[in-house]
Design a protein around this motif. Structure first.
Motif, PDB file in Angstrom:
ATOM      1  N   MET A 258      43.575  51.006  33.348  1.00 25.43           N
ATOM      2  CA  MET A 258      43.442  49.556  32.699  1.00 25.43           C
ATOM      3  C   MET A 258      41.915  49.147  32.181  1.00 25.43           C
ATOM      4  N   GLY A 259      41.731  48.631  31.027  1.00 26.35           N
ATOM      5  CA  GLY A 259      40.526  48.804  30.435  1.00 26.35           C
ATOM      6  C   GLY A 259      39.948  47.516  30.799  1.00 26.35           C
ATOM      7  N   SER A 260      38.837  47.246  30.594  1.00 27.26           N
ATOM      8  CA  SER A 260      37.691  46.272  31.097  1.00 27.26           C
ATOM      9  C   SER A 260      38.203  45.026  29.924  1.00 27.26           C
ATOM     10  N   PHE A 261      37.801  43.779  30.555  1.00 30.15           N
ATOM     11  CA  PHE A 261      37.919  42.790  29.734  1.00 30.15           C
ATOM     12  C   PHE A 261      36.762  42.134  29.432  1.00 30.15           C
ATOM     13  N   ILE A 262      35.563  42.807  29.484  1.00 32.69           N
ATOM     14  CA  ILE A 262      34.302  42.327  29.383  1.00 32.69           C
ATOM     15  C   ILE A 262      34.210  41.655  27.948  1.00 32.69           C
ATOM     16  N   SER A 263      34.631  42.117  26.953  1.00 39.00           N
ATOM     17  CA  SER A 263      34.455  41.450  25.663  1.00 39.00           C
ATOM     18  C   SER A 263      34.948  40.268  25.582  1.00 39.00           C
ATOM     19  N   SER A 264      36.024  40.111  26.309  1.00 41.96           N
ATOM     20  CA  SER A 264      36.524  38.681  26.074  1.00 41.96           C
ATOM     21  C   SER A 264      36.114  37.494  27.044  1.00 41.96           C
ATOM     22  N   ARG A 265      34.970  37.779  27.710  1.00 37.99           N
ATOM     23  CA  ARG A 265      34.537  37.056  28.794  1.00 37.99           C
ATOM     24  C   ARG A 265      33.521  36.191  28.417  1.00 37.99           C
ATOM     25  N   ALA A 266      33.231  35.600  27.365  1.00 35.38           N
ATOM     26  CA  ALA A 266      32.328  34.950  26.851  1.00 35.38           C
ATOM     27  C   ALA A 266      32.056  33.722  27.786  1.00 35.38           C
ATOM     28  N   ASN A 267      30.984  33.116  28.186  1.00 32.25           N
ATOM     29  CA  ASN A 267      30.760  32.079  29.095  1.00 32.25           C
ATOM     30  C   ASN A 267      31.293  32.107  29.999  1.00 32.25           C
ATOM     31  N   MET A 268      31.885  32.968  30.921  1.00 33.64           N
ATOM     32  CA  MET A 268      32.248  33.048  32.216  1.00 33.64           C
ATOM     33  C   MET A 268      31.286  33.814  33.008  1.00 33.64           C
ATOM     34  N   ASN A 269      31.700  33.546  34.361  1.00 28.57           N
ATOM     35  CA  ASN A 269      31.073  34.023  35.565  1.00 28.57           C
ATOM     36  C   ASN A 269      31.526  35.473  35.710  1.00 28.57           C
ATOM     37  N   GLU A 270      30.548  36.183  35.330  1.00 31.99           N
ATOM     38  CA  GLU A 270      30.849  37.474  35.200  1.00 31.99           C
ATOM     39  C   GLU A 270      31.282  38.303  36.624  1.00 31.99           C
ATOM     40  N   SER A 271      30.562  37.847  37.506  1.00 33.18           N
ATOM     41  CA  SER A 271      31.076  38.377  39.145  1.00 33.18           C
ATOM     42  C   SER A 271      32.253  37.865  39.352  1.00 33.18           C
ATOM     43  N   LEU A 272      32.676  36.746  38.954  1.00 38.81           N
ATOM     44  CA  LEU A 272      34.053  36.507  39.389  1.00 38.81           C
ATOM     45  C   LEU A 272      35.072  37.211  38.432  1.00 38.81           C
ATOM     46  N   ALA A 273      34.754  37.227  37.294  1.00 29.64           N
ATOM     47  CA  ALA A 273      35.662  38.043  36.223  1.00 29.64           C
ATOM     48  C   ALA A 273      35.805  39.511  36.781  1.00 29.64           C
ATOM     49  N   LYS A 274      34.664  40.032  37.407  1.00 27.34           N
ATOM     50  CA  LYS A 274      34.796  41.644  37.958  1.00 27.34           C
ATOM     51  C   LYS A 274      35.704  41.649  39.045  1.00 27.34           C
ATOM     52  N   LYS A 275      35.362  40.432  39.907  1.00 29.96           N
ATOM     53  CA  LYS A 275      36.482  40.461  41.102  1.00 29.96           C
ATOM     54  C   LYS A 275      37.868  40.389  40.617  1.00 29.96           C
ATOM     55  N   VAL A 276      38.248  39.481  39.862  1.00 33.84           N
ATOM     56  CA  VAL A 276      39.589  39.539  39.221  1.00 33.84           C
ATOM     57  C   VAL A 276      40.055  40.825  38.788  1.00 33.84           C
ATOM     58  N   GLU A 277      39.358  41.613  38.201  1.00 36.40           N
ATOM     59  CA  GLU A 277      39.605  42.790  37.703  1.00 36.40           C
ATOM     60  C   GLU A 277      39.842  43.983  38.664  1.00 36.40           C
ATOM     61  N   ALA A 278      38.935  43.815  39.850  1.00 37.75           N
ATOM     62  CA  ALA A 278      39.143  44.635  41.025  1.00 37.75           C
ATOM     63  C   ALA A 278      40.363  44.279  41.792  1.00 37.75           C
ATOM     64  N   GLU A 279      40.810  43.095  41.799  1.00 36.19           N
ATOM     65  CA  GLU A 279      42.042  42.863  42.687  1.00 36.19           C
ATOM     66  C   GLU A 279      42.881  43.427  41.935  1.00 36.19           C
ATOM     67  N   ILE A 280      43.168  43.294  40.533  1.00 41.10           N
ATOM     68  CA  ILE A 280      44.190  43.545  39.738  1.00 41.10           C
ATOM     69  C   ILE A 280      44.280  45.312  39.901  1.00 41.10           C
ATOM     70  N   VAL A 281      43.080  45.829  39.880  1.00 44.13           N
ATOM     71  CA  VAL A 281      43.283  47.391  39.979  1.00 44.13           C
ATOM     72  C   VAL A 281      43.592  47.925  41.381  1.00 44.13           C
ATOM     73  N   GLN A 282      42.999  47.134  42.577  1.00 48.61           N
ATOM     74  CA  GLN A 282      43.223  47.635  44.052  1.00 48.61           C
ATOM     75  C   GLN A 282      44.561  47.319  44.363  1.00 48.61           C
ATOM     76  N   HIS A 283      45.299  46.125  43.925  1.00 47.52           N
ATOM     77  CA  HIS A 283      46.750  45.954  44.127  1.00 47.52           C
ATOM     78  C   HIS A 283      47.611  46.088  43.372  1.00 47.52           C
ATOM     79  N   LYS A 284      48.896  46.655  43.839  1.00 49.51           N
ATOM     80  CA  LYS A 284      49.896  47.022  42.865  1.00 49.51           C
ATOM     81  C   LYS A 284      50.359  45.639  42.276  1.00 49.51           C
ATOM     82  N   VAL A 285      50.616  44.696  42.839  1.00 46.00           N
ATOM     83  CA  VAL A 285      50.931  43.331  42.621  1.00 46.00           C
ATOM     84  C   VAL A 285      49.956  42.404  43.037  1.00 46.00           C
ATOM     85  N   VAL A 286      49.359  41.465  42.079  1.00 43.16           N
ATOM     86  CA  VAL A 286      48.771  40.384  42.278  1.00 43.16           C
ATOM     87  C   VAL A 286      49.391  38.987  41.839  1.00 43.16           C
ATOM     88  N   ILE A 287      49.555  38.084  42.610  1.00 42.20           N
ATOM     89  CA  ILE A 287      50.164  36.702  42.096  1.00 42.20           C
ATOM     90  C   ILE A 287      48.956  35.696  42.324  1.00 42.20           C
TER      91      ILE A 287
END
Length: 82
Positions: free
Chosen positions: A1-30
């Motif tokens: 899965m690619g990073s979404f860094i380019s679409s994160r303008a004006n967002m909390n970077e650490s929170l966005a990275k946490k979302v990405e990590a959850e998606i990578v770590q778990h088969k299903v995230v709701i």
């Protein structure tokens, strides 16, 4: 899965990275809201088919609205059930 860094303008970077990590770590995230009937149906389906999922209840999370904004940037969807 690619990073979404380019679409994160004006967002909390650490929170966005946490979302990405959850998606990578778990088969299903709701990402859900407790009162959303569509979210309840989605959770019920995964329970029925006995598939474990990682759950984030946006309406109970202290940064729920920011998480939803991050998800909107990532997916283009404003609602949590898509």
């Amino acid at each position: 899965m690619g990073s979404f860094i380019s679409s994160r303008a004006n967002m909390n970077e650490s929170l966005a990275k946490k979302v990405e990590a959850e998606i990578v770590q778990h088969k299903v995230v709701i990402y859900s809201k407790t009162y959303c009937p569509y979210c309840v149906m989605a959770k019920d389906v995964f329970k029925e088919i006995k598939v474990e999922y990682h759950l984030v209840e946006l309406d109970e999370h202290p940064e729920g609205s920011e998480l939803q904004a991050i998800l909107h940037k990532m997916t283009g969807a404003r609602t949590v059930s898509w």
